[in-house]
Design a protein around this motif. Structure first.
Motif, mmCIF file in Angstrom:
data_model
loop_
_atom_site.group_PDB
_atom_site.id
_atom_site.type_symbol
_atom_site.label_atom_id
_atom_site.label_comp_id
_atom_site.label_asym_id
_atom_site.label_seq_id
_atom_site.Cartn_x
_atom_site.Cartn_y
_atom_site.Cartn_z
ATOM 1 N N MET A 229 0.826 -1.129 0.425
ATOM 2 C CA MET A 229 0.429 0.019 -0.070
ATOM 3 C C MET A 229 0.954 0.968 -0.361
ATOM 4 O O MET A 229 0.713 2.318 -0.827
ATOM 5 N N ILE A 230 1.776 1.547 0.963
ATOM 6 C CA ILE A 230 2.927 2.465 1.159
ATOM 7 C C ILE A 230 3.199 2.962 -0.277
ATOM 8 O O ILE A 230 3.898 3.750 -0.926
ATOM 9 N N PHE A 231 4.343 1.575 -0.339
ATOM 10 C CA PHE A 231 5.152 1.977 -1.691
ATOM 11 C C PHE A 231 4.338 2.099 -2.627
ATOM 12 O O PHE A 231 4.863 2.045 -3.965
ATOM 13 N N GLN A 232 2.710 2.284 -2.843
ATOM 14 C CA GLN A 232 1.675 2.865 -4.484
ATOM 15 C C GLN A 232 2.285 4.045 -5.164
ATOM 16 O O GLN A 232 2.347 4.126 -5.553
ATOM 17 N N PHE A 233 3.189 4.731 -3.513
ATOM 18 C CA PHE A 233 3.205 5.721 -3.550
ATOM 19 C C PHE A 233 4.587 6.600 -3.515
ATOM 20 O O PHE A 233 4.900 7.327 -3.006
ATOM 21 N N LYS A 234 5.905 5.779 -4.191
ATOM 22 C CA LYS A 234 7.121 5.242 -4.491
ATOM 23 C C LYS A 234 7.948 6.896 -4.846
ATOM 24 O O LYS A 234 8.012 7.432 -3.651
ATOM 25 N N GLU A 235 7.128 7.962 -5.351
ATOM 26 C CA GLU A 235 7.871 9.053 -5.896
ATOM 27 C C GLU A 235 7.553 10.314 -4.755
ATOM 28 O O GLU A 235 7.965 10.421 -4.388
ATOM 29 N N GLU A 236 6.370 9.909 -4.526
ATOM 30 C CA GLU A 236 5.482 10.387 -2.943
ATOM 31 C C GLU A 236 6.467 10.869 -1.719
ATOM 32 O O GLU A 236 7.000 11.770 -0.807
ATOM 33 N N LEU A 237 7.067 9.757 -1.389
ATOM 34 C CA LEU A 237 7.525 9.216 0.081
ATOM 35 C C LEU A 237 9.215 9.783 -0.103
ATOM 36 O O LEU A 237 9.050 10.670 1.388
ATOM 37 N N LYS A 238 9.229 9.900 -1.311
ATOM 38 C CA LYS A 238 10.665 11.228 -1.251
ATOM 39 C C LYS A 238 10.230 12.783 -0.675
ATOM 40 O O LYS A 238 11.439 13.253 -0.354
ATOM 41 N N THR A 239 9.024 13.434 -0.452
ATOM 42 C CA THR A 239 9.190 15.212 -0.521
ATOM 43 C C THR A 239 8.099 14.552 0.896
ATOM 44 O O THR A 239 8.000 15.529 1.028
ATOM 45 N N VAL A 240 7.530 13.810 1.062
ATOM 46 C CA VAL A 240 6.114 13.779 2.026
ATOM 47 C C VAL A 240 6.493 13.221 3.381
ATOM 48 O O VAL A 240 6.904 11.498 2.642
ATOM 49 N N PRO A 241 5.939 13.379 4.083
ATOM 50 C CA PRO A 241 6.045 12.398 5.654
ATOM 51 C C PRO A 241 4.691 11.330 5.647
ATOM 52 O O PRO A 241 3.627 11.064 4.570
ATOM 53 N N VAL A 242 5.059 10.340 6.493
ATOM 54 C CA VAL A 242 3.515 9.039 6.057
ATOM 55 C C VAL A 242 2.072 9.717 8.040
ATOM 56 O O VAL A 242 2.975 8.685 8.550
ATOM 57 N N HIS A 243 1.033 9.866 7.629
ATOM 58 C CA HIS A 243 0.773 9.649 8.897
ATOM 59 C C HIS A 243 0.099 8.146 9.429
ATOM 60 O O HIS A 243 -0.795 7.897 7.954
ATOM 61 N N PHE A 244 -0.516 8.034 10.439
ATOM 62 C CA PHE A 244 -1.645 6.968 10.305
ATOM 63 C C PHE A 244 -2.684 7.329 11.514
ATOM 64 O O PHE A 244 -1.783 8.449 12.193
ATOM 65 N N ALA A 245 -3.879 6.660 11.146
ATOM 66 C CA ALA A 245 -4.725 7.091 12.350
ATOM 67 C C ALA A 245 -5.669 5.525 12.342
ATOM 68 O O ALA A 245 -5.112 4.626 11.938
ATOM 69 N N GLY A 246 -5.877 5.075 13.848
ATOM 70 C CA GLY A 246 -6.392 4.099 13.958
ATOM 71 C C GLY A 246 -5.654 3.062 15.203
ATOM 72 O O GLY A 246 -5.105 3.681 15.549
ATOM 73 N N SER A 247 -6.286 2.827 15.887
ATOM 74 C CA SER A 247 -5.408 2.075 17.055
ATOM 75 C C SER A 247 -4.950 1.170 17.055
ATOM 76 O O SER A 247 -3.861 1.245 17.554
ATOM 77 N N ILE A 248 -5.122 0.156 15.786
ATOM 78 C CA ILE A 248 -3.925 -0.540 15.807
ATOM 79 C C ILE A 248 -2.564 -0.067 15.209
ATOM 80 O O ILE A 248 -1.525 0.037 15.705
ATOM 81 N N ALA A 249 -2.496 1.054 14.477
ATOM 82 C CA ALA A 249 -1.223 1.966 14.534
ATOM 83 C C ALA A 249 -0.350 2.255 16.040
ATOM 84 O O ALA A 249 0.248 2.262 16.100
ATOM 85 N N PHE A 250 -1.496 3.639 16.331
ATOM 86 C CA PHE A 250 -1.173 4.250 17.007
ATOM 87 C C PHE A 250 0.041 3.792 18.627
ATOM 88 O O PHE A 250 0.618 3.562 19.425
#
Length: 286
Positions: A229-250
């Motif tokens: 999932m996250i690596f669907q956005f490999k180009e974007e990941l070069k310049t932006v952070p990854v935020h997380f929501a939900g209890s499992i992530a927390f």
């Protein structure tokens, strides 16, 4: 009067605020309202059975509903029609839960970020500061939802039945849950919300995080989620952070940060319950 709603498959939170942004009632909670899983009659019943909600039904002027299962048009429209039939004086806006995660986690309204949900289910999108972009259409808990509560529930049950659990973890698991095969199959195949039933097992991980087996199980799921999932956005990941929501992530923040270091992306904010961030967002829009 505004009604802000954040719904997963397990539970749904509702907050009522006035036109000045003041909260008028303590948070109202109902069962989850996933229109991709539940039928119209059931959705209607859950909402109408809440006396707390019904006291406001004629006074609400706007309903902002964010929910699991609202990412495709048919279930989203069905839920919107149900809400319109109940809150007859309100303008209804139904959006997928990913947008709730975006508005709850970003630092300012035009911030670009990859935003993930890890709760009962899981999802991942890119927000460019104005619009939401998804490159994978979710096919639900059977085929997708990596690193979600229901994913970990499945992994725990499978490891138990395939004798892959350490003995001490196996004993603790048996003590906490009814693991009779017929009981499990009844809940999976003959009861509503099997995804929520599976997710109920995920709590066990966070009660036993002193176990190396549990830590590796958590990280295994995160790695799968990152690669799918996250690596669907490999180009974007070069310049932006990854935020997380939900209890499992927390509750998996440490493991997520470890996997991020391992696989090379920048971790941003964590929000256990997006509803608080949604209230702040909509209050700022008044």
């Amino acid at each position: 009067m505004i009604l802000i709603t954040d719904s997963g498959s397990t539970k749904c939170d509702w907050i009522v605020i006035d036109d000045n942004g003041n909260q008028l009632h303590e948070k109202i909670r109902t069962k989850g309202l996933n229109p991709a899983i539940l039928k119209e009659k059931k959705l209607n019943k859950i909402i109408r059975n809440s006396d707390d909600l019904m006291q406001f039904k004629d006074k609400v002027t706007h309903v902002f509903f964010y929910g699991a299962g609202c990412g495709t048009s048919k279930p989203r429209l069905m839920l919107a029609e149900i809400l319109e039939s109940i809150f007859t004086n309100a303008t209804i806006e139904v959006q997928e839960d990913t947008m709730a995660a975006v508005r709850a986690t970003i630092n300012h309204s035009n911030e670009a970020a990859v935003v993930c949900i890890m709760g009962t289910g899981s999802n991942c999108s890119y927000y460019d500061g104005k619009k939401l972009h998804q490159r994978v259409v979710s096919l639900g808990y059977i085929l997708m939802d990596d690193a979600s509560g229901n994913y970990y529930g499945k992994e725990l049950i499978k490891d138990y039945y395939f004798n892959k659990m350490p003995e001490d973890i196996k004993v603790a698991f048996e003590h906490k849950y009814n693991l009779d095969a017929d009981y499990i199959k009844y809940n999976l195949y003959k009861q509503p919300n099997p995804n929520a039933y599976l997710a109920s097992f995920a709590e066990f991980m966070f009660l036993n995080k002193d176990s190396e087996y549990i830590i590796e199980l958590i990280k295994k799921g995160i790695r799968v989620f990152v690669k799918n999932m996250i690596f669907q956005f490999k180009e974007e990941l070069k310049t932006v952070p990854v935020h997380f929501a939900g209890s499992i992530a927390f509750f998996s923040e440490n493991e997520i940060r470890q996997v991020a270091n391992e696989l090379g992306f920048t971790v941003g904010n964590f929000e256990r319950r997006p509803i608080e961030g949604l209230v702040a967002y909509h209050t700022n829009q008044l």
